[in-house]
Scaffold this active site. Structure first.
Site, mmCIF file in Angstrom:
data_model
loop_
_atom_site.group_PDB
_atom_site.id
_atom_site.type_symbol
_atom_site.label_atom_id
_atom_site.label_comp_id
_atom_site.label_asym_id
_atom_site.label_seq_id
_atom_site.Cartn_x
_atom_site.Cartn_y
_atom_site.Cartn_z
ATOM 1 N N ALA A 179 15.606 6.141 145.406
ATOM 2 C CA ALA A 179 14.427 5.394 145.697
ATOM 3 C C ALA A 179 14.252 4.757 146.957
ATOM 4 O O ALA A 179 13.100 4.916 147.547
ATOM 5 C CB ALA A 179 14.190 4.451 144.679
ATOM 6 N N ASP A 180 15.155 3.800 147.557
ATOM 7 C CA ASP A 180 15.145 3.585 148.948
ATOM 8 C C ASP A 180 15.033 4.415 149.439
ATOM 9 O O ASP A 180 14.125 4.682 150.329
ATOM 10 C CB ASP A 180 16.151 2.947 148.902
ATOM 11 C CG ASP A 180 16.214 1.483 148.193
ATOM 12 O OD1 ASP A 180 15.518 0.976 148.745
ATOM 13 O OD2 ASP A 180 17.101 1.546 147.421
ATOM 14 N N ILE A 181 16.070 5.708 149.341
ATOM 15 C CA ILE A 181 15.467 6.963 150.341
ATOM 16 C C ILE A 181 14.121 7.279 150.383
ATOM 17 O O ILE A 181 13.398 7.781 151.636
ATOM 18 C CB ILE A 181 16.649 8.028 150.352
ATOM 19 C CG1 ILE A 181 18.189 7.472 150.279
ATOM 20 C CG2 ILE A 181 16.414 8.890 151.324
ATOM 21 C CD1 ILE A 181 18.642 6.643 151.484
ATOM 22 N N GLY A 187 12.091 5.088 151.918
ATOM 23 C CA GLY A 187 11.730 5.112 153.723
ATOM 24 C C GLY A 187 11.422 6.792 154.146
ATOM 25 O O GLY A 187 10.803 6.446 155.070
#
Length: 411
Positions: free
Chosen positions: A180-182, A185
């Site tokens: 989710a973060d990657i 980003g």
């Protein structure tokens, strides 16, 4: 050395942990000057996300965690306490010299410091201001905090990852990396570049970009989400099975796992021939892709013992010669020992002042440019490493002025 595509762009990275720093790292790899803002003393929270930590010459842990190292290369680091009025003034002065500001504070948190978009666009109308939050700037969940596994759960990814319920070990599964973060980003990095293009080429003003981790995760479920939206059928978990032709799954050889994908009928027929059973290519249960999908259980029962009789290396060679896509199930050691991965330069070394041998190994950016290659990798900065240089170069502050700020706890 060729300049990067974004070499004329300056970014103020006020984000922490992963999604925001990942986006800023992508911009830094492309040549942007990225100035990371950290809290005096503690720094980015991810500096504490260990072990493992980078070791110094005496074998002691430094403050550079592997997590922090993974997402902060090619940046400069300054320290600034934005809770202090002088710190807020420093940020506003830096914003006047920047093209982009990245932040991942809770919704509305920066408003109390006068560092929200509405305030900072008065300082720099051309500013591209990107906010990364768990649930976005709007909607009933916008005030909530959250982490990757929460979004993998809520966004549907866990429901389609893992083994089916009716097999041992079945149930929803989180992916290893914090996707989710990657993904958020990556979406943020491309959105920032689009906003810069709109500003510099199409005459648009600066603008606010709102990226939510939940939104990014849902969008990235791609054909699974489309399957539901088109048919109304809720997708289910299928373990290692892929989404192309069949078989498309992991099998066990005599000495290890192998992933095999027969993406069309021709590859399937060649797969059958390699295994010494060409008659399976015309078996009425498996002769077409749609039949193999419907009869996937029977397909597995037939092919599992056939594959299990092979040594992994031998089968990989035979499938490669026959043009059937296949690959081993590598761990990270095997990944970076692979001659193809090495030939692609996916591991790079950079000088680091705290490392035992003066170097740190980094994962390379996967993008290969012909005219503006990404070739200059700088190690993730030590906390506050560039405070004096940045404040001196951009704001004209001398060493005594910076020291005075340091004594007051501003930097």
């Amino acid at each position: 050395m060729a300049k990067g595509p974004l070499s004329n762009i300056r970014v103020l990275d006020m984000s922490r942990i992963l999604a925001g720093p990942w986006a800023a790292q992508m911009l830094a790899d492309l040549g942007a000057e990225v100035i990371k803002v950290e809290r005096p003393g503690k720094g980015d929270d991810s500096r504490q996300f260990g072990p493992p930590f980078l070791k110094d010459a005496e074998g002691r842990n430094t403050r550079e965690s592997s997590f922090y190292i993974s997402t902060n290369r090619n940046k400069k680091s300054i320290t600034c306490d934005i809770a202090k009025a002088e710190g807020q003034a420093l940020i506003r002065s830096l914003v006047a010299q920047c093209d982009v500001l990245l932040e991942n504070y809770k919704v509305g948190d920066l408003q109390r410091y006068g560092l929200d978009y509405a305030s900072l666009r008065e300082v720099n109308p051309r500013l591209v201001y990107c906010s990364l939050t768990g649930f976005g700037q709007t909607g009933p969940y916008s005030p909530r905090p959250g982490y990757d596994s929460i979004f993998q759960a809520m966004g549907g990814l866990m429901s389609i990852t893992g083994l089916p319920d009716d097999v041992p070990g079945g149930g929803p599964m989180k992916t290893g990396p914090s996707l989710a973060d990657i993904l958020a980003g990556q979406y943020a990095a491309y959105a920032i570049q689009a906003a810069l293009y709109a500003r510099d080429v199409n005459g648009a003003p600066g603008q606010h970009i709102d990226v939510a981790l939940l939104d990014a995760l849902i969008a990235s479920t791609s054909h699974y989400a489309s399957q539901y939206l088109v048919s109304g059928d809720v997708p289910v978990r299928r373990g290692t099975e892929g989404n192309g032709g069949m078989p498309s799954r992991m099998f066990q050889c005599a000495d290890g796992g192998i992933m095999i994908v027969a993406g069309n009928n021709e590859q399937y027929a060649r797969f059958c021939a390699v295994l010494g059973h060409p008659e399976l290519a015309t078996d009425e249960r498996f002769a077409e892709i749609a039949l193999r999908v419907v009869n996937r259980r029977a397909l597995g029962e037939v092919f599992e013992p056939l594959v299990a009789s092979w040594k992994l290396h031998d089968l990989l060679e035979a499938l490669d010669a026959a043009g059937v896509p296949a690959g081993p199930i590598n761990d990270m050691q095997q990944v970076f020992a692979d001659p193809h991965v090495q030939a692609r330069g996916m591991c790079v070394e950079s000088s680091h002042p705290l490392a035992a041998d003066g170097k740190v190994r980094l994962v390379a950016n996967p993008v290969k440019f012909s005219a503006t290659p990404i070739s200059d990798y700088k190690a993730p900065p030590v906390q506050g490493e560039h405070t004096e240089g940045v404040l001196g170069e951009l704001l004209g502050m001398d060493a005594s002025a910076v020291q005075a700020l340091r004594e007051r706890g501003v930097v």
